[in-house]
Design a protein around this motif. Structure first.
Motif, PDB file in Angstrom:
ATOM      1  N   TYR A 226       0.852  -1.194   0.000  1.00 36.41           N
ATOM      2  CA  TYR A 226       0.000   0.000   0.000  1.00 36.41           C
ATOM      3  C   TYR A 226       0.885   1.241   0.000  1.00 36.41           C
ATOM      4  O   TYR A 226       2.046   1.200   0.405  1.00 36.41           O
ATOM      5  CB  TYR A 226      -0.978  -0.015   1.176  1.00 36.41           C
ATOM      6  CG  TYR A 226      -0.363  -0.238   2.534  1.00 36.41           C
ATOM      7  CD1 TYR A 226      -0.059  -1.527   2.971  1.00 36.41           C
ATOM      8  CD2 TYR A 226      -0.089   0.827   3.391  1.00 36.41           C
ATOM      9  CE1 TYR A 226       0.505  -1.741   4.228  1.00 36.41           C
ATOM     10  CE2 TYR A 226       0.469   0.616   4.647  1.00 36.41           C
ATOM     11  CZ  TYR A 226       0.765  -0.660   5.061  1.00 36.41           C
ATOM     12  OH  TYR A 226       1.334  -0.868   6.294  1.00 36.41           O
TER      13      TYR A 226
ATOM     14  N   HIS B 275       0.226   6.239   2.993  1.00 31.01           N
ATOM     15  CA  HIS B 275       0.580   6.964   4.214  1.00 31.01           C
ATOM     16  C   HIS B 275       1.476   8.159   3.883  1.00 31.01           C
ATOM     17  O   HIS B 275       2.369   8.057   3.054  1.00 31.01           O
ATOM     18  CB  HIS B 275       1.333   6.052   5.179  1.00 31.01           C
ATOM     19  CG  HIS B 275       0.491   4.992   5.839  1.00 31.01           C
ATOM     20  ND1 HIS B 275      -0.610   4.432   5.239  1.00 31.01           N
ATOM     21  CD2 HIS B 275       0.607   4.396   7.056  1.00 31.01           C
ATOM     22  CE1 HIS B 275      -1.131   3.531   6.075  1.00 31.01           C
ATOM     23  NE2 HIS B 275      -0.412   3.490   7.181  1.00 31.01           N
TER      24      HIS B 275
ATOM     25  N   ASP C 165       6.175   2.503   8.457  1.00 32.65           N
ATOM     26  CA  ASP C 165       4.806   2.331   7.968  1.00 32.65           C
ATOM     27  C   ASP C 165       4.364   3.644   7.316  1.00 32.65           C
ATOM     28  O   ASP C 165       3.954   4.543   7.995  1.00 32.65           O
ATOM     29  CB  ASP C 165       3.872   1.955   9.120  1.00 32.65           C
ATOM     30  CG  ASP C 165       2.484   1.624   8.613  1.00 32.65           C
ATOM     31  OD1 ASP C 165       2.362   1.255   7.431  1.00 32.65           O
ATOM     32  OD2 ASP C 165       1.520   1.759   9.381  1.00 32.65           O
TER      33      ASP C 165
ATOM     34  N   GLU D 219      -4.250   1.502   0.790  1.00 37.35           N
ATOM     35  CA  GLU D 219      -4.694   0.405   1.652  1.00 37.35           C
ATOM     36  C   GLU D 219      -6.233   0.297   1.674  1.00 37.35           C
ATOM     37  O   GLU D 219      -6.930   1.293   1.516  1.00 37.35           O
ATOM     38  CB  GLU D 219      -4.169   0.666   3.076  1.00 37.35           C
ATOM     39  CG  GLU D 219      -4.074  -0.568   3.947  1.00 37.35           C
ATOM     40  CD  GLU D 219      -3.345  -0.273   5.271  1.00 37.35           C
ATOM     41  OE1 GLU D 219      -3.276   0.903   5.666  1.00 37.35           O
ATOM     42  OE2 GLU D 219      -2.858  -1.226   5.905  1.00 37.35           O
TER      43      GLU D 219
ATOM     44  N   TYR E 232       5.118   3.825  15.842  1.00 34.10           N
ATOM     45  CA  TYR E 232       4.091   3.495  14.848  1.00 34.10           C
ATOM     46  C   TYR E 232       3.026   4.591  14.721  1.00 34.10           C
ATOM     47  O   TYR E 232       2.494   5.073  15.709  1.00 34.10           O
ATOM     48  CB  TYR E 232       3.444   2.169  15.265  1.00 34.10           C
ATOM     49  CG  TYR E 232       2.231   1.762  14.467  1.00 34.10           C
ATOM     50  CD1 TYR E 232       2.347   1.335  13.161  1.00 34.10           C
ATOM     51  CD2 TYR E 232       0.963   1.805  15.049  1.00 34.10           C
ATOM     52  CE1 TYR E 232       1.222   0.953  12.437  1.00 34.10           C
ATOM     53  CE2 TYR E 232      -0.165   1.420  14.334  1.00 34.10           C
ATOM     54  CZ  TYR E 232      -0.023   0.999  13.025  1.00 34.10           C
ATOM     55  OH  TYR E 232      -1.134   0.632  12.316  1.00 34.10           O
ATOM     56  N   HIS E 233       2.744   4.985  13.484  1.00 34.72           N
ATOM     57  CA  HIS E 233       1.729   6.000  13.177  1.00 34.72           C
ATOM     58  C   HIS E 233       1.967   7.326  13.902  1.00 34.72           C
ATOM     59  O   HIS E 233       1.025   7.967  14.368  1.00 34.72           O
ATOM     60  CB  HIS E 233       0.311   5.471  13.450  1.00 34.72           C
ATOM     61  CG  HIS E 233      -0.215   4.639  12.309  1.00 34.72           C
ATOM     62  ND1 HIS E 233      -1.516   4.220  12.211  1.00 34.72           N
ATOM     63  CD2 HIS E 233       0.394   4.171  11.184  1.00 34.72           C
ATOM     64  CE1 HIS E 233      -1.672   3.520  11.085  1.00 34.72           C
ATOM     65  NE2 HIS E 233      -0.530   3.476  10.452  1.00 34.72           N
TER      66      HIS E 233
HETATM   67 ZN    ZN Z   1      -0.429   2.175   8.786  1.00 32.15          ZN
END
Ligand code: ZN
Length: 451
Positions: free
Chosen positions: A175, A178, A184, A215, A313-314
């Motif tokens: 994907y 982002h 990620d 995604e 993460y994120h």
């Molecule tokens: Zn993600």
């Protein structure tokens, strides 16, 4: 691909503001097309894809949040995570109370800007570090400006099918939706392109369908637009979160011991690496779509710092200090090794099934240098329980004569090279080399199994 090329791709792509639609994805795919070939397709907003509809296209040029004195608390040009992805346009002066529901921060990580989206609900918002939120003088008035554009357009994806000789086709999907975060998911985007780059010019045995999509909505639309072809896919690898500083990992397919799972585990073993093994879970990425009841594509992910499992993460702390090219390169080697092993995974039938063929009269003793000494690791040839049990000892090649004898023994067409590699603890490349020799001497032949 060189580590320096990977690093420069990461650096060029990192600042691009990607979302599920819009110019960020287009720009990203254009940059990737400088190094690899694939097709780009636009699906118009409003297109129905199974239970979903392609949303309006979102683009953004600027956004900021400042107080009467011009102190800025969020600035899109400084970091695109400052704006909730898919924010509708806004330009108003507000009291703090009115502004507050539109602000997002992470109290437990005061230096991090969180990543937030609002794809399917019209809204707007800013993401700030908790430290700057705490410093805001709440008695002031605030100017919220988001110069975005949300109207019918299209959703962009890329794909290409590399055709091989067998009737099996594997999917390599990632994907690309982002914004500025390294592991990620920029790392997956770059690994996808690097993998395509490495195998694009090879003479392939299986076919590989490379897909790069936003995604969820992108995967669902891709399945909807290519449903007949996607129902025939044998298995999928989904590169995602591949460049963190932690251990290599593998998230299994929903089947758990599918050829994809076993080939990945064999590849780790041959590299002497013990990965963190994650069972299948529906919390994840596009495996939810690919493995849904209508398609059931077994989908595995080789990762390096899997999503949800690293603190950054994120958030804005998932940057190019956290994820880097050297770490990505390590994961790339496992993906390449996996494809290499998949390519060698064939079934053979003996053309001399009645008793052992006489190797000596064919010169096959000589061709292996005459060494009949059994290497130490062949001493414990008990069948390997490969489920979850992965040794850290690198699987080394044994004697070629042994490899040939085992191949001849198992050559009734029912066992793949992977089955045999697992049974006798040899690297697939050695067995494949032995199979080639036996084929040249007319002792075995490759057969299609249609698996
Ligand atoms: Zn993600």
């Amino acid at each position: 691909m060189e580590i320096s090329t990977i690093q420069s791709l990461l650096e060029r792509l990192f600042p691009v503001c990607r979302s599920i639609t819009g110019n960020g994805v287009r720009r990203t795919l254009e940059i990737l097309r400088e190094i690899v070939d694939f097709n780009i397709t636009e699906i118009p907003s409003g297109t129905t894809c199974f239970d979903w509809k392609v949303p309006d296209e979102w683009n953004i040029t600027d956004a900021y949040l400042e107080d009467e004195e011009g102190n800025r608390y969020a600035d899109f040009k400084f970091n695109n995570l400052h704006v909730v992805s898919y924010s509708e346009p806004v330009n108003k002066w507000l009291e703090f109370k009115e502004l507050e529901p539109h602000l997002h921060s992470l109290p437990e990580m005061p230096e991090a800007i969180p990543y937030r989206t609002s794809y399917y609900k019209r809204d707007w918002g800013f993401c700030l570090t908790h430290r700057s939120l705490a410093e805001i003088d709440r008695s002031k008035r605030f100017h919220a400006v988001i110069e975005s554009d949300l109207k019918p357009g299209s959703m962009t994806y890329g794909d290409i099918v590399l055709s091989g000789k067998s009737d099996q086709e594997y999917l390599i999907s990632t994907y690309c939706c982002h914004p500025s975060m390294g592991n990620d998911n920029l790392s997956g985007v770059v690994l996808w392109a690097a993998l395509l780059h490495e195998i694009q010019s090879l003479d392939l045995y299986h076919s590989y369908r490379f897909v790069i999509i936003p995604e969820t909505i992108g995967a669902i639309c891709y399945l909807s637009e290519h449903s007949e072809a996607m129902k025939k896919i044998s298995g999928c690898l989904l590169p995602s979160n591949v460049a963190g500083p932690g251990r290599l990992g593998y998230k299994k397919t929903f089947i758990g011991d599918h050829t994809i799972d076993r080939i990945v585990e064999q590849t780790f073993l041959e590299n002497g690496i013990e990965p963190v093994i994650y069972p299948f879970d529906i919390l994840g990425s596009d495996e939810r779509q690919y493995s849904s009841p209508g398609f059931r594509i077994p989908t595995g992910t080789i990762c390096k710092d899997k999503y949800y499992e690293f603190q950054q993460y994120h958030t804005s702390l998932d940057n190019l200090e956290f994820a880097n090219a050297g770490q990505l390169y390590e994961t790339l080697q496992i993906y390449l090794g996996t494809i290499h092993n998949l390519e060698m995974n064939r079934n053979y039938l003996s053309r001399n099934p009645n008793g052992e063929p006489m190797l000596g009269k064919r010169g096959l003793y000589k061709s292996i240098g005459g060494s009949l000494v059994q290497p130490a690791h062949l001493g414990n040839k008990s069948h390997r329980d490969f489920k979850y049990k992965i040794t850290t000892q690198k699987l080394t090649a044994g004697s070629d004569l042994d490899a040939m004898r085992w191949l001849l023994f198992y050559a009734d067409g029912s066992k793949s090279l992977l089955d045999i590699a697992e049974l006798i603890n040899l690297p697939m490349s050695q067995l494949f080399g032995a199979a080639r020799t036996l084929e040249e001497h007319g002792l075995i032949e490759e057969i299609q199994t249609g698996e």
